[in-house]
Design an enzyme around this catalytic site. Structure first.
Site, PDB file in Angstrom:
ATOM      1  N   ASN B 181      26.652  74.714 -19.893  1.00 51.80           N
ATOM      2  CA  ASN B 181      27.269  76.044 -19.885  1.00 51.80           C
ATOM      3  C   ASN B 181      28.697  76.013 -20.459  1.00 51.80           C
ATOM      4  OD1 ASN B 181      28.960  75.164 -17.825  1.00 51.80           O
ATOM      5  ND2 ASN B 181      27.769  76.130 -16.189  1.00 51.80           N
ATOM      6  N   GLU B 362      26.959  48.969 -10.168  1.00 49.68           N
ATOM      7  CA  GLU B 362      26.863  49.095  -8.714  1.00 49.68           C
ATOM      8  C   GLU B 362      26.760  50.537  -8.259  1.00 49.68           C
ATOM      9  OE1 GLU B 362      29.214  47.511 -10.435  1.00 49.68           O
ATOM     10  OE2 GLU B 362      28.816  45.395 -10.073  1.00 49.68           O
TER      11      GLU B 362
END
Lengths: 613, 613
Positions: B181, B362
């Site tokens: 958008n 991670e």
């Protein structure tokens, strides 16, 4: 150096560097020789092949090219390089990884040529972006920044954050070099030796890519030459290499990551290298004699807040940053696409050339801040307090660079209200308190926020400032002084029944409790703990001696927060201490509802005081 | 639903959803209506256009399609969707963002249809990867996972971590939808409406990409149909949309992020929508009646360690995970490319189908673990303790999903030695202690490590286990029991001069100090604080009453660690407490040298005991 004679010298230098890599790690009994051997030509060619411009007598020369070893475990190569440059002796290398040596297992700033400590993977490129932004937009120097990257670490998202920002800012003075040696710590990487996998991704991110054989000097030198001609994009050299290159019995073999060779194997390996000329030394080019324009400090405008006004501390922070810039012309603002909330926007609008939008990528923002401070800037890096947790590893690592960075976390605590727990910083104090020599500051009103921003700018180190979303009444006169490690006693009498310690919104709750209790004839001491680390032990211990209990109140989880900081600050002085903190799972609601729900508002304070009368 | 009649119904539903979005946010006085309006057709088409298969009476149906709102601030759209499905009333929507309502500002698991809380951007795709890995490789179900993404949040590196792993595992059952958008919180995104910028990057990462007009139902439905036919790749639908779509005076305008319309503006906006049919309801398809194969628990092999052996707790963890799998067949291992160090490798080798390599990323690893636990798995996610800091934001967010995840941090503390500070977990206890209802466990020997892994598997919540690199002697008999919240008194007498509390390596230092002091006729109490959170208050308070001081010893920074946990655990029981912790900047060296340097070894304990005789 592209001549056959030049290349012959580079080959000799590489052999010497390999000798250093092997002997230093075997002597240490640990380290990463194979990850160093793969990048030897890449680094030898860069430094000694007529590319790198660096005055080795003046590491602080403002126009030296910079080199970040993002794959910090290749430290044996890093030190071997400086030994080949004549800046470390073979005896120095024997201290590698031993206690007290500047030649640590992963590079840290204990070694004079290191700009920033590395060793947690995926962080170097962001640091490089900071250095390159500085050269191009701030200091306007022609130094170039090189970052040596491992292939394994390309899996870290932070790399791609750095990559998109580098392209966005058209950093044609930034060169990444990926040492694609195929093997990670426990086996093959996601893409092995498929250089095109990297090429596709990196060029899609807007970088120029150059694919080479990382052991061929003509290819290596040619790539660096091409990179020198980059006009509007950063350049990534993607080099196919062999892990363990030069030592036939470990080359391209799994199981040799982070393993030093035995003495016997090392002897075999050194034989493999052929004759090593220990007298040869590599030379770097001189940097151009440029330096940044010197801008001296000017006196800032005075602080002004009409009395009786309520101002959010996040607003006061933004106003202060703008106000203080003339006094600290090294200030640079970076923000994670929330500058209208953190209010760094106020500074950005006044000094657009001193601000870099980092978009929603907090890890890279922290790395960029680290890079900026390597070149004497004072970066103020802001986001919601909650989202700074995204950069904890980068923040943690910064301390090993003795970094001078200011982090600003807005929207702290449940008092943000309706947005709910995802947006509430409730562990930021705990996080920043762990930073060695770090400072944690938490203003409660606009005046203290202004003064604290100034103190943070003066402080040489990592400082965290926690700001509040909601408006709070002004408590202090504009002449009040706030020193790091201090506190303010706002209410005190000889008859104090208890000491209540707050900061930020909870200080205002404590003051409300004071007023209510006073009407009932109960007096309490109220302390503004604006400096959470270091903490004002003396004032706390005195309060412990003079009042029958201490009540801490914080809009933060109990662990690692103000309550525990005060307990530690009391040392061995005994006093009952009660910690009011966020102990129930927070949720959406009105700010006051949430403070009441968590029992960190006026009523909870009054109740706890009365329980202990 | 691709017929003109079908599309007419979808248009009516979208109008109703927009009505809900506008009125709910205006009623709340806050929220993100414009970010919701841009994705209305994308979500309405997915849910009610004959794509999404979901038994709304059974959110826990194992074969329901899953939908993660990575752009959690579009919660008004999320709730509007469920209202349009007949699962929320207009009155329910009026509770949006109010205290106690399950309809929180950003989705949390308080609302029954939410799998995982979102609101910290860039996390949803990783959760989706976990859900999709589960469907494809573990439960072997044909449910599909959809993730609604914002364009701003594509700047987060974690997105690219998720993207590379999704492609690596060929997750053709995963569909991302980017609501492009153009406008972020404070202005335009990096790429604005340039859909090709996303397309280039995402296809380079190995995904199928489909570019559409996100407000055209034929395009939206066609894209989902295409995605259903994906064979070996995940699919990203990149949709050009208008922020604020449907409300002419806010459409595509900056300054309307996170702003609810005033009552007056809302009335105007609702008029803009045209006639709203409040009686219409959307229907989803039924999921196929499939369920995962049930595997009941079987008794594990007994623990076996020959007495007198020394075993690293990281090894014992790996052995335990393998041993316990039959008892907990929901266990899944994920690791950040260090399984040979964390020793999750031992489990992986025994049960390769229950392990997913997450490479060095991670953040995504933590998100994947969250997704796996949404489908009843017990994920054990491991890395070096230091590198888990990389995922602090994901770990923090997991608590708001009431997640059941076990994190394992190896290589804790300075005792890792030569590798230096970058690899030393020195803030992990502080980090995990902040997790609401989280558990922090720290074994000191192989037997307690085995028992602690079992306790963690039983515990329904977030548990952290801290393991040690070096070998430590076995202290306990294999029949010893370890409960969460307990501790072990290893040395005790009626004449104890002090209590020394350690865990991990420091417990062994405390035992060495005990032996040395005993020879001098000084007795101390020694406590193994294997459960740091919750903490054994009773035993600590008893020790405080029975001995003249307490000395805590930890291989961790002082802030938020064992010392502060013990101080808090003592409550108002007064006793002098001395915290021995990592107080000097750590460096490379031999493990014992570093323990001595930081004054957390035997000698420092002996000194502190003697000072307090």
């Amino acid at each position: 150096m592209g001549s056959s004679k030049g290349i012959e010298k580079l080959e000799k230098l590489a052999r010497l560097m390999r000798y250093y890599i092997l002997t230093a790690t075997t002597n240490a009994g640990s380290g990463h020789p194979t990850s160093s051997l793969s990048a030897t030509e890449l680094m030898c060619g860069l430094l000694f092949g007529g590319i790198f411009r660096y005055d080795t007598e003046q590491p602080e020369h403002p126009n030296n090219d910079r080199l970040i070893f993002s794959k910090g475990h290749a430290s044996p190569l890093y030190y071997a390089m400086w030994a080949a440059a004549g800046k470390l002796s073979e005896d120095d290398l024997k201290t590698y990884r031993t206690f007290g040596s500047p030649l640590e297992g992963h590079p840290t700033v204990s070694f004079r040529y290191v700009d920033a400590a590395t060793g947690s993977l995926g962080q170097g490129l962001s640091i490089g972006v900071g250095l390159a932004l500085n050269a191009k937009y701030l200091d306007k120097l022609n130094y170039r920044t090189y970052v040596l990257l491992g292939d394994s670490e390309m899996a870290e998202g932070s790399q791609w954050e750095a990559m998109e920002i580098a392209a966005y800012y058209k950093l044609n003075n930034l060169v990444g070099i990926i040492d694609v040696n195929r093997l990670g710590q426990r086996g093959e990487t996601m893409y092995g030796h498929d250089l095109s996998a990297y090429e596709k991704r990196i060029s899609a991110f807007g970088w120029e890519t150059i694919l080479i054989d990382g052991h061929s000097y003509p290819a290596v030198l040619d790539a660096y030459q091409k990179a020198l001609n980059a006009t509007d994009r950063p350049v990534m050299i993607i080099a196919k290499t062999i892990k363990g290159k030069g030592v036939s019995f470990v080359e391209d073999k799994n199981g040799w990551h982070g393993v030093a060779l035995s003495k016997q194997d090392c002897e075999r390996a050194v034989k493999d290298l052929g004759a090593v000329d220990k007298s040869i030394r590599g030379r770097m080019l001189e940097p151009d004699a440029m330096k940044p324009e010197e801008v001296g400090p000017r006196a800032p405008e005075p602080i002004y807040y009409p009395s009786g006004e309520s101002v959010a501390t996040r607003d006061a922070y933004g106003i202060a940053l703008k106000r203080l810039y003339p006094q600290f012309p090294q200030i640079v603002g970076v923000d994670g696409e929330v500058s209208n909330s953190t209010r760094t926007e106020i500074f950005k609008e006044a000094y657009p050339n001193r601000f870099f939008e980092m978009y929603i990528a907090e890890q890279n923002m922290a790395g960029v801040a680290l890079g900026l401070q390597c070149r004497k800037k004072i970066p103020f890096a802001s986001s919601f307090a909650a989202f700074l947790t995204r950069a904890f590893d980068q923040i943690r690592m910064s301390q090993y660079s003795d970094a001078n960075i200011k982090f600003i976390g807005s929207h702290a605590g449940t008092s943000i209200g309706e947005d709910g727990p995802s947006q509430m910083g409730l562990e930021d104090i705990a996080m920043f308190r762990t930073i060695h020599n770090g400072v944690v500051l938490y203003p409660s009103d606009a005046v203290s926020a202004e003064k604290i921003v100034e103190q943070a700018a003066i402080y040489k180190g990592i400082a965290y400032i926690r700001t509040t979303r909601m408006k709070t009444p002004i408590l202090y006169d504009i002449h009040e002084q706030f020193t790091i490690g201090g506190s303010k006693i706002l209410k005190k009498s000889a008859k104090d029944a208890a000491t209540v310690i707050g900061a930020g919104v909870t200080l205002h709750e404590a003051l409300k409790a004071y007023d209510a209790l006073k009407k009932e004839g109960i007096l309490i001491r109220v302390i503004d703990l604006y400096s959470i680390k270091p903490i004002d032990e003396k004032t706390l211990q005195q309060a412990a001696k003079e009042t029958s209990c201490i009540i801490t109140v914080e809009d933060h989880y109990p662990e690692g927060g103000i309550g525990e900081a005060v307990r530690s600050g009391l040392g061995t002085v005994s006093v009952p201490l009660f910690s009011l903190a966020v102990r129930k799972k927070p949720k959406s609601g009105k700010p006051q509802e949430l403070l009441d729900f968590e029992e960190i508002s006026k009523d909870a304070i009054i109740k706890k005081v009365k329980e202990n009368l």
